[in-house]
Scaffold this active site. Structure first.
Site, PDB file in Angstrom:
ATOM      1  N   ASN A 281     -57.318  15.722  12.810  1.00 25.26           N
ATOM      2  CA  ASN A 281     -56.061  15.064  13.135  1.00 25.26           C
ATOM      3  C   ASN A 281     -54.930  16.100  13.072  1.00 25.26           C
ATOM      4  O   ASN A 281     -55.178  17.286  12.855  1.00 25.26           O
ATOM      5  CB  ASN A 281     -55.808  13.903  12.172  1.00 25.26           C
TER       6      ASN A 281
ATOM      7  N   SER B  17     -57.379   9.747  20.925  1.00 27.25           N
ATOM      8  CA  SER B  17     -56.557   8.597  20.547  1.00 27.25           C
ATOM      9  C   SER B  17     -55.076   8.968  20.513  1.00 27.25           C
ATOM     10  O   SER B  17     -54.693  10.039  20.048  1.00 27.25           O
ATOM     11  CB  SER B  17     -56.980   8.096  19.169  1.00 27.25           C
TER      12      SER B  17
ATOM     13  N   THR C 172     -53.140  16.538  23.415  1.00 20.82           N
ATOM     14  CA  THR C 172     -51.793  16.970  23.790  1.00 20.82           C
ATOM     15  C   THR C 172     -51.732  17.511  25.214  1.00 20.82           C
ATOM     16  O   THR C 172     -50.707  17.380  25.892  1.00 20.82           O
ATOM     17  CB  THR C 172     -51.296  18.030  22.790  1.00 20.82           C
TER      18      THR C 172
ATOM     19  N   LEU D 205     -47.684   4.839  14.674  1.00 23.09           N
ATOM     20  CA  LEU D 205     -48.820   3.978  14.993  1.00 23.09           C
ATOM     21  C   LEU D 205     -48.423   2.721  15.759  1.00 23.09           C
ATOM     22  O   LEU D 205     -48.975   1.637  15.552  1.00 23.09           O
ATOM     23  CB  LEU D 205     -49.576   3.612  13.699  1.00 23.09           C
TER      24      LEU D 205
ATOM     25  N   GLY E  43     -51.650  20.446  19.634  1.00 20.91           N
ATOM     26  CA  GLY E  43     -51.531  21.380  20.743  1.00 20.91           C
ATOM     27  C   GLY E  43     -52.146  22.734  20.447  1.00 20.91           C
ATOM     28  O   GLY E  43     -52.785  22.940  19.417  1.00 20.91           O
TER      29      GLY E  43
ATOM     30  N   CYS F 255     -53.805   7.445   7.218  1.00 20.06           N
ATOM     31  CA  CYS F 255     -52.828   6.377   6.981  1.00 20.06           C
ATOM     32  C   CYS F 255     -52.622   6.190   5.485  1.00 20.06           C
ATOM     33  O   CYS F 255     -53.579   6.243   4.714  1.00 20.06           O
ATOM     34  CB  CYS F 255     -53.318   5.066   7.580  1.00 20.06           C
TER      35      CYS F 255
ATOM     36  N   ASN G  88     -45.244  14.862  16.602  1.00 19.88           N
ATOM     37  CA  ASN G  88     -44.955  13.453  16.828  1.00 19.88           C
ATOM     38  C   ASN G  88     -44.951  12.668  15.523  1.00 19.88           C
ATOM     39  O   ASN G  88     -45.632  13.023  14.562  1.00 19.88           O
ATOM     40  CB  ASN G  88     -45.962  12.842  17.816  1.00 19.88           C
TER      41      ASN G  88
END
Length: 285
Positions: free
Chosen positions: A192, A21, A267, A73, A217, A130, A69
């Site tokens: 994540n 994602s 990545t 969202l 990464g 989130c 990053n």
């Protein structure tokens, strides 16, 4: 022919290589480099009830072994996905896992309820990194009780598999993994991004407008491998999807060896838009 089919819980995949994602758009952005139907599944960019513009630029920076990053969202919203994107994915025969997020439990539910009206969706992946605006900004994936409430509230809304994408920044990864599984999650995605900072020595300011961002990464692969191994050891029956710095078929094998049933490539796609196919080819070899 090498048999690469695998199962993530009840979901059968033609191969264990998935597009992660946020790195593959909505499944069609890189179609000239990597047809989505060739992969085990495509995990869409996270969807919210309404479109979001995301964070201000700059919001991405390269690091010596990956990237940070803070996209915020950004997405087109669930309605646009259902009407403008999903029909083409369905026509191509792609296996689609929809990443879902929200700032409240109600927003997660709104997205899933809309998606339930559509055919061609194989599973949902809940982004629980989130902040919950009703709980002072605490991330859903940081508090086992908060996470259990979210998953148990969403479980009755669908018969489709519910995957939970766990944050490595949680105080107790095993506690949140147990909470998700006990509340009805069918599988866990690990992991994540790691919270990180980059500073521009020339401007003397953070490289990203929001300050902190998420590191992904090759730099995080050993950490992600450890977390997959720990969760698999604690919950050996739980289906796991490994993610974190997978750049090659060998990287993918390492995740499969420590307990994952499938992997997500993220990545690497920024470096090579055909990375998912490369990993799949190397895994087959």
């Amino acid at each position: 022919m090498v048999q690469l089919a695998t199962n993530v819980g009840s979901l059968k995949l033609q191969n264990p290589v998935l597009a992660a994602s946020g790195t593959f758009g909505y499944g069609l952005d890189l179609v000239d480099f990597c047809p989505p139907e060739a992969l085990g599944a495509v995990v869409t960019k996270g969807l919210s009830p309404k479109p979001r513009i995301g964070n201000p630029n700059p919001r991405i920076v390269e690091t010596p072994a990956g990237m940070i990053n803070s996209i915020g969202l950004q997405n087109i919203g669930v309605e646009a996905f259902c009407t403008e994107v999903l029909p083409t994915l369905r026509q191509r025969g792609a296996c689609v896992v929809v990443n879902v997020f929200g700032e409240t439990e109600e927003e997660y539910a709104t997205v899933i309820e809309r998606l339930e009206k559509e055919e061609g969706i194989a599973a949902y992946e809940l982004n629980v990194s989130c902040p919950n605006v009703n709980k002072g900004g605490m991330e859903f994936g940081h508090d086992p009780k908060l996470l259990a409430s979210l998953v148990s509230g969403l479980r009755p809304l669908t018969q489709r598999p519910l995957w939970v994408k766990l944050s490595p920044n949680a105080p107790s990864p095993l506690a949140v993994a147990e909470a998700a599984l006990s509340a009805g999650a069918d599988a866990l995605t690990l992991v994540n991004t790691f919270r990180a900072l980059s500073v521009n020595a020339k401007t003397r300011k953070p490289s990203i407008a929001t300050g902190f961002g998420g590191l992904s990464g090759p730099a995080i692969k050993p950490l992600a491998l450890r977390l997959v191994w720990e969760v698999h050891r604690a919950f050996p029956q739980a289906p796991l999807v490994g993610i974190g710095g997978i750049m090659s078929g060998t990287d993918a094998v390492e995740f499969l060896l420590v307990g994952a049933s499938a992997v997500q490539v993220g990545t690497a796609t920024f470096r090579n838009p055909g990375a998912c196919l490369s990993v799949l080819s190397e895994l087959e070899a």
